[in-house]
Design an enzyme around this catalytic site. Structure first.
Site, mmCIF file in Angstrom:
data_model
loop_
_atom_site.group_PDB
_atom_site.id
_atom_site.type_symbol
_atom_site.label_atom_id
_atom_site.label_comp_id
_atom_site.label_asym_id
_atom_site.label_seq_id
_atom_site.Cartn_x
_atom_site.Cartn_y
_atom_site.Cartn_z
ATOM 1 N N SER A 1 0.802 -1.237 0.000
ATOM 2 C CA SER A 1 0.000 0.000 0.000
ATOM 3 C C SER A 1 0.828 1.277 0.000
ATOM 4 O O SER A 1 0.265 2.360 -0.195
ATOM 5 C CB SER A 1 -0.943 0.017 1.204
ATOM 6 O OG SER A 1 -1.999 -0.869 0.986
ATOM 7 N N LYS B 1 0.467 3.390 -2.975
ATOM 8 C CA LYS B 1 -0.711 4.254 -3.133
ATOM 9 C C LYS B 1 -0.355 5.739 -3.029
ATOM 10 O O LYS B 1 -1.080 6.595 -3.524
ATOM 11 C CB LYS B 1 -1.775 3.864 -2.098
ATOM 12 C CG LYS B 1 -2.293 2.434 -2.308
ATOM 13 C CD LYS B 1 -3.179 1.957 -1.164
ATOM 14 C CE LYS B 1 -3.616 0.506 -1.380
ATOM 15 N NZ LYS B 1 -4.365 -0.025 -0.213
ATOM 16 N N TYR C 1 -3.989 -2.274 -10.107
ATOM 17 C CA TYR C 1 -3.865 -2.192 -8.643
ATOM 18 C C TYR C 1 -2.935 -3.286 -8.094
ATOM 19 O O TYR C 1 -2.002 -3.013 -7.336
ATOM 20 C CB TYR C 1 -5.263 -2.291 -8.016
ATOM 21 C CG TYR C 1 -5.243 -2.359 -6.511
ATOM 22 C CD1 TYR C 1 -5.034 -1.223 -5.754
ATOM 23 C CD2 TYR C 1 -5.397 -3.575 -5.843
ATOM 24 C CE1 TYR C 1 -4.991 -1.280 -4.371
ATOM 25 C CE2 TYR C 1 -5.359 -3.640 -4.461
ATOM 26 C CZ TYR C 1 -5.151 -2.494 -3.729
ATOM 27 O OH TYR C 1 -5.092 -2.554 -2.363
ATOM 28 N N TYR D 1 -4.600 3.403 8.108
ATOM 29 C CA TYR D 1 -5.953 2.832 8.254
ATOM 30 C C TYR D 1 -6.519 3.148 9.638
ATOM 31 O O TYR D 1 -6.383 4.278 10.102
ATOM 32 C CB TYR D 1 -5.923 1.313 7.968
ATOM 33 C CG TYR D 1 -5.138 1.030 6.743
ATOM 34 C CD1 TYR D 1 -5.624 1.453 5.500
ATOM 35 C CD2 TYR D 1 -3.892 0.419 6.787
ATOM 36 C CE1 TYR D 1 -4.901 1.240 4.345
ATOM 37 C CE2 TYR D 1 -3.162 0.205 5.632
ATOM 38 C CZ TYR D 1 -3.673 0.629 4.430
ATOM 39 O OH TYR D 1 -2.953 0.431 3.299
ATOM 40 N N VAL E 1 1.251 -3.795 3.803
ATOM 41 C CA VAL E 1 1.251 -5.097 4.472
ATOM 42 C C VAL E 1 2.504 -5.931 4.194
ATOM 43 O O VAL E 1 2.651 -7.018 4.747
ATOM 44 C CB VAL E 1 -0.015 -5.945 4.177
ATOM 45 C CG1 VAL E 1 -1.242 -5.350 4.852
ATOM 46 C CG2 VAL E 1 -0.227 -6.150 2.695
HETATM 47 N N1 GLN Z 1 -2.325 -5.232 -1.951
HETATM 48 C C1 GLN Z 1 -2.817 -5.209 -0.612
HETATM 49 C C2 GLN Z 1 -4.302 -5.503 -0.569
HETATM 50 O O1 GLN Z 1 -4.985 -5.093 -1.445
HETATM 51 C C3 GLN Z 1 -2.493 -3.880 -0.012
HETATM 52 C C4 GLN Z 1 -2.971 -3.753 1.420
HETATM 53 C C5 GLN Z 1 -2.001 -3.007 2.302
HETATM 54 O O2 GLN Z 1 -0.814 -2.926 2.075
HETATM 55 N N2 GLN Z 1 -2.525 -2.524 3.395
HETATM 56 O O3 GLN Z 1 -4.819 -6.114 0.300
#
Ligand code: GLN
Length: 309
Positions: A64, A67, A191, A243, A261
């Site tokens: 993420s 992003k 994505y 988050y 993650v």
């Molecule tokens: N690619 C991961 C997902 O879509 C990204 C989530 C993350 O890093 N928090 O679940």
């Protein structure tokens, strides 16, 4: 000026007996194969000095954190038009939650939860084939990090494509509310691939430097975004980058940050430095356990905070 290398070394040293703490993100099977006993801290100052300790050259799945870069690209393409598609408020929910999306009629709370990033991927995809959009994102990150070797880990991309059921659900939900212009498979292709980009702490800290230095890359003098846009991306990172752990991160660290993650966190100390930490074990809300602890100590020892001295 504090001896930054000594601080980075001391943070690494003080946490080294906790290496391996936390839980791997096993919902993406390929991420569960990573050795949890890894930990790195890299910091690049706005005048171009790098300070590093631990596993800072090992490429990991940025997930993420990507992003931040897709948001930057999408704002470059449609500017404030993005806010018709996605909000700017913290979600208070898990990164892959679908509950709010139904209540709020397919408009994700912010660009960093999965639904929001999927809407951002749809914007980046406009006028491109999926593979061109993926290429544009990788090229942008290579440019930011000044490193042509940065690439997608195809095993991670495949693993998530095969198991990303929740993201498929989120994307279909948004499509039903007409908040995706392109076919769901195309948007998710973009994505999943940008989440699977692999970078080291050193590369990541370098790539994030524009956020710490008013939108410019101080190493080559190039302008990436305006100073006000850099400030706003930092604001979104602070409010939404962790988050439902964003409030705790702001309280403990006091710097804008974006977690993934894969166990990485990119943080901005505005006017001072860009910092990347990585350790794969996650806490209960999906943020790197040791990475968060490292940033907390680093912020304490440098005195860096967006909230005052
Ligand atoms: N690619 C991961 C997902 O879509 C990204 C989530 C993350 O890093 N928090 O679940």
């Amino acid at each position: 000026m504090a001896d930054l290398q000594a601080i980075v070394d001391s943070v690494y040293y003080d946490l080294s007996d906790r290496i391996g703490e936390g839980k791997l993100a096993d919902y993406i099977p390929e991420l569960a194969t990573v050795d949890p006993k890894q930990f790195g801290i890299a910091l690049v100052t706005v005048d171009g000095q790098t300070h590093a300790a631990g596993d800072t050259e090992t490429a990991f799945s940025i997930q993420s954190i990507s992003k931040v870069f897709t948001l930057t690209l999408a704002l470059g393409k449609i500017g404030d038009g993005l806010w018709k598609r996605v909000g700017r408020e913290p979600s208070g929910n898990a990164f892959n939650s679908i509950v709010q999306l139904e209540q709020e009629k397919g408009k994700p709370r912010n660009p960093f939860i999965n639904a929001g990033a999927i809407a951002v991927a749809d914007v980046v995809l406009a006028g491109h084939l999926p593979k061109e959009a993926i290429g544009e994102i990788v090229q942008f990150i290579r440019h930011l990090a000044d490193d042509e070797s940065i690439a997608i880990d195809q095993n991670v991309a495949r693993s998530e494509t095969q198991t990303g059921y929740r993201n498929v659900a989120l994307a279909n939900f948004m499509k039903a509310f007409r908040n995706l212009d392109h076919p769901v498979e195309h948007v998710l292709g973009v994505y999943f691939h940008h989440c699977a980009i692999a970078m080291s702490c050193r590369q990541l800290a370098h790539a994030g430097l524009y956020l710490a230095s008013a939108g410019r890359n101080p190493l080559n003098g190039g302008s990436v975004v305006s100073a006000s846009r850099a400030r706003r991306i930092n604001a979104l990172m602070l409010m939404c980058g962790h988050y439902d752990g964003s409030g705790d991160f702001a309280y403990r660290v006091g710097l804008p940050g974006k977690s993934g993650v894969g166990g990485g966190i990119l943080a901005t100390a505005p006017g001072k430095a860009s910092i990347a930490v990585w350790s794969p074990g996650l806490n209960e809300v999906g943020n790197s356990q040791l990475g968060s602890a490292a940033l907390e100590l680093l912020a304490q020892r440098t005195g860096w905070s967006v909230f005052g001295q």
